[in-house]
Design an enzyme around this catalytic site. Structure first.
Site, PDB file in Angstrom:
ATOM      1  N   LYS A 178      -1.853 -16.853   7.340  1.00  0.00           N
ATOM      2  CA  LYS A 178      -0.734 -16.131   8.203  1.00  0.00           C
ATOM      3  C   LYS A 178       0.003 -16.953   9.043  1.00  0.00           C
ATOM      4  O   LYS A 178       1.309 -17.464   8.638  1.00  0.00           O
ATOM      5  CB  LYS A 178      -1.585 -15.043   9.057  1.00  0.00           C
ATOM      6  CG  LYS A 178      -1.946 -13.847   8.137  1.00  0.00           C
ATOM      7  CD  LYS A 178      -2.280 -12.544   8.725  1.00  0.00           C
ATOM      8  CE  LYS A 178      -2.429 -11.305   7.933  1.00  0.00           C
ATOM      9  NZ  LYS A 178      -3.764 -11.229   7.637  1.00  0.00           N
ATOM     10  N   TYR A 224       0.908  -1.070   0.081  1.00  0.00           N
ATOM     11  CA  TYR A 224      -0.101  -0.053  -0.029  1.00  0.00           C
ATOM     12  C   TYR A 224       0.714   1.059  -0.241  1.00  0.00           C
ATOM     13  O   TYR A 224       0.516   2.210   0.855  1.00  0.00           O
ATOM     14  CB  TYR A 224      -0.932   0.084   1.287  1.00  0.00           C
ATOM     15  CG  TYR A 224      -1.650  -1.410   1.502  1.00  0.00           C
ATOM     16  CD1 TYR A 224      -2.683  -1.705   0.639  1.00  0.00           C
ATOM     17  CD2 TYR A 224      -1.272  -2.270   2.503  1.00  0.00           C
ATOM     18  CE1 TYR A 224      -3.344  -2.882   1.050  1.00  0.00           C
ATOM     19  CE2 TYR A 224      -1.872  -3.458   2.775  1.00  0.00           C
ATOM     20  CZ  TYR A 224      -2.973  -3.709   1.941  1.00  0.00           C
ATOM     21  OH  TYR A 224      -3.539  -4.944   1.950  1.00  0.00           O
ATOM     22  N   ASP A 257     -13.484 -16.571   8.710  1.00  0.00           N
ATOM     23  CA  ASP A 257     -12.091 -16.230   8.042  1.00  0.00           C
ATOM     24  C   ASP A 257     -11.268 -16.000   9.414  1.00  0.00           C
ATOM     25  O   ASP A 257     -11.141 -14.991  10.035  1.00  0.00           O
ATOM     26  CB  ASP A 257     -12.058 -14.829   7.218  1.00  0.00           C
ATOM     27  CG  ASP A 257     -10.721 -14.253   7.223  1.00  0.00           C
ATOM     28  OD1 ASP A 257      -9.678 -14.945   7.341  1.00  0.00           O
ATOM     29  OD2 ASP A 257     -10.599 -13.447   6.207  1.00  0.00           O
ATOM     30  N   TYR A 259     -12.245  -7.241   7.093  1.00  0.00           N
ATOM     31  CA  TYR A 259     -11.032  -7.516   6.110  1.00  0.00           C
ATOM     32  C   TYR A 259     -10.950  -8.614   5.684  1.00  0.00           C
ATOM     33  O   TYR A 259     -10.890  -9.455   6.422  1.00  0.00           O
ATOM     34  CB  TYR A 259      -9.809  -6.489   6.594  1.00  0.00           C
ATOM     35  CG  TYR A 259      -8.610  -6.791   5.534  1.00  0.00           C
ATOM     36  CD1 TYR A 259      -8.573  -6.004   4.465  1.00  0.00           C
ATOM     37  CD2 TYR A 259      -7.921  -7.977   5.823  1.00  0.00           C
ATOM     38  CE1 TYR A 259      -7.491  -6.434   3.445  1.00  0.00           C
ATOM     39  CE2 TYR A 259      -6.836  -8.218   4.824  1.00  0.00           C
ATOM     40  CZ  TYR A 259      -6.757  -7.429   3.625  1.00  0.00           C
ATOM     41  OH  TYR A 259      -5.739  -7.714   2.929  1.00  0.00           O
TER      42      TYR A 259
HETATM   43  C1  LIG Z   1      -4.351 -11.089   6.293  1.00  0.00           C
HETATM   44  C2  LIG Z   1      -5.655 -11.427   6.139  1.00  0.00           C
HETATM   45  C3  LIG Z   1      -6.294 -11.973   4.906  1.00  0.00           C
HETATM   46  C4  LIG Z   1      -5.368 -12.172   3.696  1.00  0.00           C
HETATM   47  O1  LIG Z   1      -4.343 -12.773   3.541  1.00  0.00           O
HETATM   48  P1  LIG Z   1      -3.087 -12.388   2.677  1.00  0.00           P
HETATM   49  O2  LIG Z   1      -2.206 -13.653   3.048  1.00  0.00           O
HETATM   50  O3  LIG Z   1      -2.459 -11.202   2.835  1.00  0.00           O
HETATM   51  O4  LIG Z   1      -3.734 -12.587   1.114  1.00  0.00           O
HETATM   52  C5  LIG Z   1      -7.679 -12.362   4.645  1.00  0.00           C
HETATM   53  N1  LIG Z   1      -8.259 -12.239   5.713  1.00  0.00           N
HETATM   54  C6  LIG Z   1      -7.866 -11.791   6.846  1.00  0.00           C
HETATM   55  C7  LIG Z   1      -8.777 -11.901   8.241  1.00  0.00           C
HETATM   56  C8  LIG Z   1      -6.644 -11.275   7.275  1.00  0.00           C
HETATM   57  O5  LIG Z   1      -5.920 -10.890   8.275  1.00  0.00           O
END
Ligand SMILES: *Cc1c(COP(=O)(O)O)cnc(C)c1O
Length: 432
Positions: free
Chosen positions: A281, A24, A252, A151
């Protein structure tokens, strides 16, 4: 190119500034980057010789710090066997071991595993699963519901369920799919619950459920959208509503997974099982990019009995053995560690050391959940200035907007954590 250039030992900061995009950022007016040499345990060594205590876990990823002997060993051993092999028509022990572990430790009922390369792709995969599920059953359910301030990643489907008021939607508005959004949960994690919290979502589902394939949310912690911790009853109620209105639930847990919130998975705060779960992550302990999407037998079988007969996704590096081997070692470390004791003691110290920031005029409020500490300011901070002050204080903290937050590696010492919290206090004190 001369040998001289090839053999440059130090980071060519000027070249970086002129040629390389960072997350970004602008190419013409980039935010300064600090050249880093190495990292070990909880310490990041800059090229300048300074050592910084890590407060970010490289964006939620490093559970046990850097240069972890067990993870190094797993990577090295796997490297000598095979770094990668295609997953189409072939399989291997690192992948089967990892899938077994994930099925075992994730909420009951999530038995089918899809490996991919990054969090955003894991979300794309989850959304495609939901679409194919309803297609197989002959329902025209092609929309998603998401929470405001959520997000889910930077790829297009993930963006289409990420907070609509940020610039992401605006910038690409003619291209991003139109989905439904419901209000951000307002009742905080430890506040008193009130059923009226669910009214808007209930009405939306009542009205549009015939079109809606799934509700997608980050359980308990809305991360990049504002570091907001919401009430577990929201999740319980959302699960019930999804069942009632025939809508799948996608959790997520890319940020919250693997102990960060005090439970192994944030869904456990509400004892629910989603229909689809995204992980990423921290899965490889911060070693490399890797992700997984898990689902139930029901969803997987329904997809497989549909028109296509298959689930239509297959990344080139799917099930990468090197990443699977490191993830296996990381999960072994995690499950054999007293992770919940570590997370709880970080939590306790964050409460003790960060709460005093609330006395400062620049600070709006402080909140802590698991190994996550957040200081919310009244005004957005000046990232460049504040980053420099943190580096001078010997810590690595990267704020965004009004939020100064830390989620350190679980192995952080009490003295290191104190240093992080003190630096936050001192920096906040300098802001009026
Ligand atoms: C970081 C994140 C993503 C995206 O993961 P990337 O490996 O950066 O593509 C999706 N959802 C959540 C909740 C995140 O924290």
């Amino acid at each position: 190119m001369t040998n001289n250039v090839l053999n440059t030992v130090s980071v060519d900061v000027e070249f970086d500034k002129d040629h390389i995009w960072h997350p970004y950022t602008s190419m013409t007016n980039p935010i300064p980057c600090y050249p880093v040499d190495s990292a070990d345990g909880c310490l990041i060594s800059l090229q300048s010789g300074e050592q910084l205590v890590d407060g970010m876990s490289s964006w939620w990823a490093c559970l046990f710090g850097y240069n972890v002997p067990e993870l190094n060993q797993a990577a090295t051993e796997q490297l000598h066997k095979m770094s990668h092999i295609m997953f189409g028509g072939l399989t291997h022990q690192p992948a089967t071991n990892l899938a077994k572990k994930l099925v075992e430790i994730t909420p009951e009922g999530l038995d089918k595993v899809f490996f991919s390369d990054s969090g955003s792709v894991a979300v794309e995969v989850a959304m495609k699963m939901a679409l194919q599920y309803w297609q197989s059953l002959g329902h025209a359910k092609t929309k998603f519901v998401a929470l405001k301030k959520g997000y889910h990643g930077d790829t297009f489907a993930a963006m289409s369920v990420t907070d609509p008021d940020g610039s992401m939607h605006e910038l690409y508005q003619d291209f991003v799919a139109k989905n439904y959004f419901t209000k951000q949960p307002t009742i905080a994690f430890d506040q008193e619950w009130d059923d009226s919290e669910m009214l808007e979502l209930t009405n939306l589902l009542e009205d549009k459920h015939n079109k809606i394939a799934a509700l997608i949310l980050e359980p308990i912690v809305q991360g990049a959208g504002g570091m907001h911790f919401y009430h577990p009853n929201y999740l319980k109620a959302a699960r019930k509503l999804c069942d009632q209105y025939n809508v799948l639930l996608i959790a997520d847990e890319i940020a919250t997974g693997f102990g960060r919130t005090g439970k192994l998975f944030a869904c456990e705060h509400a004892q629910i099982t989603p229909d689809i779960l995204c992980l990423g992550k921290a899965i490889t302990g911060g070693y490399m990019s890797f992700a997984a999407t898990l689902t139930t037998e029901k969803v997987a079988n329904t997809i497989s009995q549909g028109k296509a007969g298959v689930f239509m996704h297959g990344p080139t590096f799917m099930g990468n053995p090197l990443a699977c081997a490191v993830a296996n070692a990381n999960l072994t470390l995690l499950m054999n560690s007293k992770w919940s004791v570590l997370v709880n003691s970080i939590s306790k110290q964050l409460r003790q050391n960060l709460t005093i920031c609330e006395q400062l005029s620049s600070v709006n409020k402080v909140r802590v959940l698991g190994a996550i500490g957040v200081v919310e300011m009244h005004q957005a901070v000046d990232m460049v200035t504040i980053q420099k002050q943190f580096v001078e204080a010997g810590v690595w903290i990267r704020p965004f907007g009004k939020l100064i937050y830390i989620m350190p590696p679980y192995i952080i010492t009490s003295a290191q954590l104190k240093q992080l919290c003190t630096a936050i206090y001192d920096v906040c004190k300098r802001i009026n």
